[in-house]
Write a protein that holds these residues in place. Structure first.
Motif, PDB file in Angstrom:
ATOM      1  N   LEU A   1       0.839  -1.195   0.000  1.00 25.66           N
ATOM      2  CA  LEU A   1       0.000   0.000   0.000  1.00 25.66           C
ATOM      3  C   LEU A   1       0.873   1.243   0.000  1.00 25.66           C
ATOM      4  O   LEU A   1       1.787   1.376   0.836  1.00 25.66           O
ATOM      5  CB  LEU A   1      -0.907   0.033   1.228  1.00 25.66           C
TER       6      LEU A   1
ATOM      7  N   LEU B   1       0.951   4.843   0.947  1.00 25.76           N
ATOM      8  CA  LEU B   1       0.253   5.844   1.758  1.00 25.76           C
ATOM      9  C   LEU B   1       0.983   7.173   1.758  1.00 25.76           C
ATOM     10  O   LEU B   1       0.643   8.064   2.539  1.00 25.76           O
ATOM     11  CB  LEU B   1       0.112   5.336   3.201  1.00 25.76           C
TER      12      LEU B   1
ATOM     13  N   GLU C   1      -0.942  10.460   1.629  1.00 25.63           N
ATOM     14  CA  GLU C   1      -1.868  10.792   2.708  1.00 25.63           C
ATOM     15  C   GLU C   1      -1.383  12.032   3.464  1.00 25.63           C
ATOM     16  O   GLU C   1      -0.171  12.275   3.557  1.00 25.63           O
ATOM     17  CB  GLU C   1      -1.986   9.623   3.680  1.00 25.63           C
TER      18      GLU C   1
ATOM     19  N   TRP D   1      -4.690   1.726   9.425  1.00 29.32           N
ATOM     20  CA  TRP D   1      -4.869   0.523   8.597  1.00 29.32           C
ATOM     21  C   TRP D   1      -4.476  -0.726   9.371  1.00 29.32           C
ATOM     22  O   TRP D   1      -5.178  -1.739   9.343  1.00 29.32           O
ATOM     23  CB  TRP D   1      -4.032   0.641   7.328  1.00 29.32           C
TER      24      TRP D   1
ATOM     25  N   ARG E   1     -11.910   9.784   1.167  1.00 28.32           N
ATOM     26  CA  ARG E   1     -10.736   8.917   1.331  1.00 28.32           C
ATOM     27  C   ARG E   1     -11.168   7.476   1.608  1.00 28.32           C
ATOM     28  O   ARG E   1     -10.606   6.530   1.043  1.00 28.32           O
ATOM     29  CB  ARG E   1      -9.866   9.437   2.480  1.00 28.32           C
ATOM     30  N   ARG E   2     -12.169   7.296   2.464  1.00 31.46           N
ATOM     31  CA  ARG E   2     -12.636   5.946   2.756  1.00 31.46           C
ATOM     32  C   ARG E   2     -13.235   5.296   1.501  1.00 31.46           C
ATOM     33  O   ARG E   2     -13.064   4.097   1.265  1.00 31.46           O
ATOM     34  CB  ARG E   2     -13.701   5.972   3.858  1.00 31.46           C
TER      35      ARG E   2
ATOM     36  N   GLU F   1     -10.391   4.102  -0.582  1.00 27.28           N
ATOM     37  CA  GLU F   1      -9.717   2.940  -0.007  1.00 27.28           C
ATOM     38  C   GLU F   1     -10.536   1.663  -0.168  1.00 27.28           C
ATOM     39  O   GLU F   1      -9.996   0.604  -0.491  1.00 27.28           O
ATOM     40  CB  GLU F   1      -9.455   3.179   1.492  1.00 27.28           C
ATOM     41  N   ARG F   2     -11.833   1.749   0.073  1.00 28.40           N
ATOM     42  CA  ARG F   2     -12.696   0.557   0.058  1.00 28.40           C
ATOM     43  C   ARG F   2     -14.003   0.887  -0.658  1.00 28.40           C
ATOM     44  O   ARG F   2     -15.057   0.973  -0.037  1.00 28.40           O
ATOM     45  CB  ARG F   2     -12.967   0.086   1.486  1.00 28.40           C
TER      46      ARG F   2
END
Length: 720
Positions: free
Chosen positions: A83, A85, A88, A98, A444-445, A448-449
């Protein structure tokens, strides 16, 4: 098919513990290594996969054969995510979030895998290698073995391979056949013959939750090591003595009984076998206020020396010998786990610092101490059972314990009873950076998913991708109608997934929402509209295709306006800025421990500010927001069954409603096993109900805050 093997003694204890709550992730342990230098992901993956392939215990699958649990070692494919990051706003914080979410992943002992591995990029020259392993496969020493093996394989591909797991079973069998258990059992029965009730910082028992509360500190070690050398004891003895002294100061007991984890490997062929071998033995330490820390350290060293020949005798068997199984007596109080392993690694010349993230279940309190050979001193970790401690209480114990250790080392002839343990003067904390806007966090969430469930009500569901897309569509329509910073948009809708999307659409447009009660009398609604005078009403916005436009609101612009009746009976509007909302969401998320694995019930009506806590704390964490239906509250039994069916983990309830829930649970209704915490507020909690609730082992957080203070100002765990 590979042959099955029996479980080791340590594995058996954990296997049975997990069966009590198969989905509980508390047996997950996790360490990570921060590499201060560039890392080649493919090379790291090869090293990790090679080390994991050698560690047979990681590939175990467990099943009953008749009445006996057995294991089979079956390597299977497993992922190694990498990942990035680095983009970020706060890469280390994103990485920790995470990893903590990963630690909460339930493990199926029958299917596996028992572990997870990942590589997280913080910057070109800062990487984190994360490994999470179920405790049935490893102990702390095994984690150190795995980390060092991966470092060796990454650096030069060399080193000595791990030994087979069969050595663990052979070593246990050899111990049993030697006749030594009879001798050791006799020693422990004599040693513990007049065992007092082990004192603890909390005078009650509790079930083990699905996580621990932790308070950490970094302390210098030079003076401590010098004192240990002077007194001809080990520095771990000094640390253990400080814990014993602090327990005496806190309880007044003239004898404390600590739990002492022991490796169980010395003198055996298991130094190169990653598995769980560790045992915990009781250590009785007489202590008085007139003792100095050096005197206590010498007593600890003497007790360790006395018990050392008998430390392979399992603590589970000691409990059985003393008839403590299933009773209300403890074998020992707080556990003191000193880990003198070398945690300073090298990855092709670049330093890797090994840090612990989760150490497994804690019955009461565990004090972990790790030694860093890089000169940074000792890491002290206090892990508490969340049913007994909250973070604030744990921090207070940490500071007082370290005060006793520091003063006892520095003024070594001072009796511990004369060391002042008033809370330290804490250096002024640097201001926190501004909290991210809730819109940025939710986007952002979703990135991510995207396929994770964001909002759910019965069979209706919106994923994070769908929720953000719908909110963007509506934001565009609102902007066409003039929505923007400090423009108010009224929202009069019932609790539905599309309502949550509409609420977010207002914020995405940069505007502020004014929630209206759909069941309020017409006079009340008219009064609120007159007071707020919103130029846009969500019901007036015509659906259509538009291009998503990001809101341009600043932190000081409004996020929402809620109305209270006030002492005059007329609606009083409370204006809450986006900055205030962001700060509250960050603080509440940390206080409640909400993660992407949670499923939070949305109970409150949207025109109450309690809904702000439910909606935004949940979505900003990437969790699932479960909207209640009106039918859910028709009866308490029906409510609990609906929460169970929806696998709700977190409840935010009015205190009056919780009173009924607590009464029903005390009367035999079953609280869903998925629920880990309940937040209440709005009025005082009855002491009788709180006492009843403590038997559930579920955290109960009582909150208070006027609407003007952004939802909640104070919070306390009533079960701590």
């Amino acid at each position: 098919m590979t042959a099955t093997l029996p479980l080791s003694a340590a594995q058996t204890s954990i296997w049975f513990g997990q069966q009590l709550d198969p989905a509980n992730p508390v047996y997950n342990t996790a360490d990570y290594v921060l590499v201060e230098g560039p890392v080649e992901p493919e090379r790291m993956e090869r090293a990790v996969r090679a080390a994991v392939a050698e560690a047979e215990s990681l590939h175990a699958r467990f099943a009953l054969e008749g009445d006996e649990p057995r294991q089979r070692h079956e390597p299977r494919d497993w992922p190694f995510p990498v990942l990035d990051l680095s983009a970020e706003p706060d890469p280390p914080a994103a990485a920790e979030a995470w990893m903590r979410a990963d630690v909460r992943t339930p493990v199926d002992l029958a299917e596996g895998p028992l572990f997870a591995q990942a590589l997280l990029k913080l910057a070109d020259d800062r990487w984190i290698w994360h490994q999470r392993v179920h405790h049935i496969a490893v102990d702390g020493y095994a984690f150190s073995l795995l980390a060092r093996r991966v470092a060796d394989l990454y650096t030069d591909g060399g080193g000595t391979a791990f030994g087979p797991f069969a050595k663990v079973l052979a070593t246990e069998a050899s111990y049993v056949d030697s006749g030594k258990p009879a001798v050791d059992g006799g020693f422990w029965r004599d040693y513990l013959a007049d065992l007092p009730e082990p004192p603890g910082l909390v005078d009650r028992l509790a079930g083990i939750g699905d996580h621990t509360v932790r308070a950490t500190a970094q302390v210098p070690a030079e003076a401590l090591r010098a004192l240990a050398t002077q007194e001809n004891v080990g520095w771990p003895d000094v640390v253990t003595a400080a814990v014993a002294g602090y327990l005496h100061r806190a309880t007044g007991a003239d004898e404390v009984v600590l739990g002492l984890p022991v490796m169980g490997r010395l003198g055996t062929p298991l130094l190169r076998v990653p598995s769980i071998v560790m045992n915990i033995v009781p250590l009785r330490i007489p202590v008085s206020s007139g003792d100095t820390l050096p005197a206590l350290a010498r007593e600890v060293a003497a007790q360790v020396k006395r018990t050392r020949p008998h430390q392979r005798y399992r603590h589970e068997q000691i409990r059985r010998d003393l008839s403590l199984v299933g009773g209300n007596r403890k074998l020992f109080g707080p556990v003191v786990n000193v880990m003198p392993f070398d945690n300073d690694l090298r990855f092709d010349g670049h330093r890797g610092r090994m840090r612990n993230l989760a150490a497994g279940p804690v019955e009461d309190l565990a004090v972990g101490v790790r030694d860093f050979s890089d000169g940074s001193g000792l890491s002290v970790e206090l892990d508490g059972n969340p049913a007994l401690y909250d973070e604030r209480t744990l921090v207070r114990h940490r500071d007082r314990l370290l005060r006793l250790l520091d003063e006892g080392v520095r003024v070594s002839d001072r009796p511990i009873g004369r060391i002042p343990l008033a809370d330290r003067v804490v250096p002024r904390r640097e201001p926190l950076p501004p909290a991210p806007d809730v819109v940025d966090l939710i986007r952002r969430r979703a990135a991510e998913r995207p396929d994770a469930i964001a909002v759910e009500q019965g069979d209706a569901r919106l994923t994070y991708a769908e929720l953000v897309a719908e909110a963007d569509r509506l934001a565009g329509r609102l902007r066409e109608r003039g929505a923007g910073p400090d423009v108010l948009v009224s929202l009069q809708s019932r609790r539905r997934p599309e309502t949550i999307a509409a609420l977010l659409g207002v914020l995405f447009a940069g505007a502020a929402y004014v929630p209206l009660d759909p069941d309020a009398p017409e006079e009340r609604t008219r009064a609120v509209l007159e007071a707020a005078n919103p130029p846009i009403r969500i019901t007036d916005v015509i659906s259509g295709r538009t291009q998503p436009v990001a809101g341009q609101a600043r932190p000081g612009n409004l996020a929402y306006v809620v109305h209270t009746s006030g002492s005059t009976g007329r609606p009083n509007g409370v204006l809450v800025t986006r900055e205030a909302l962001a700060g509250f969401v960050r603080a509440a998320g940390e206080r409640y421990g909400i993660t992407a694995e949670d499923r939070v019930l949305q109970f409150a009506a949207l025109h109450f500010d309690a809904s702000v806590e439910e909606v935004f704390v949940t979505l900003c964490a990437g969790a699932a927001l479960v909207l209640r239906s009106d039918e859910m509250t028709a009866s308490i039994g029906g409510f609990l069954r609906a929460c169970d069916e929806s696998r709700v983990t977190f409840l935010d309830l009015p205190t009056a409603f919780w009173h009924e829930v607590a009464h029903a649970v005390d009367g035999g209704e079953e609280l869903p096993r998925s629920v880990r915490a309940v937040v209440i507020g709005g009025e005082a909690a009855l002491a009788t109900r709180v006492a009843q609730w403590r038997a559930t082992g579920v955290s109960l957080i009582n909150t208070y805050g006027p609407t003007e203070a952004t939802v909640v100002a104070t919070a306390a765990d009533l079960c701590a």
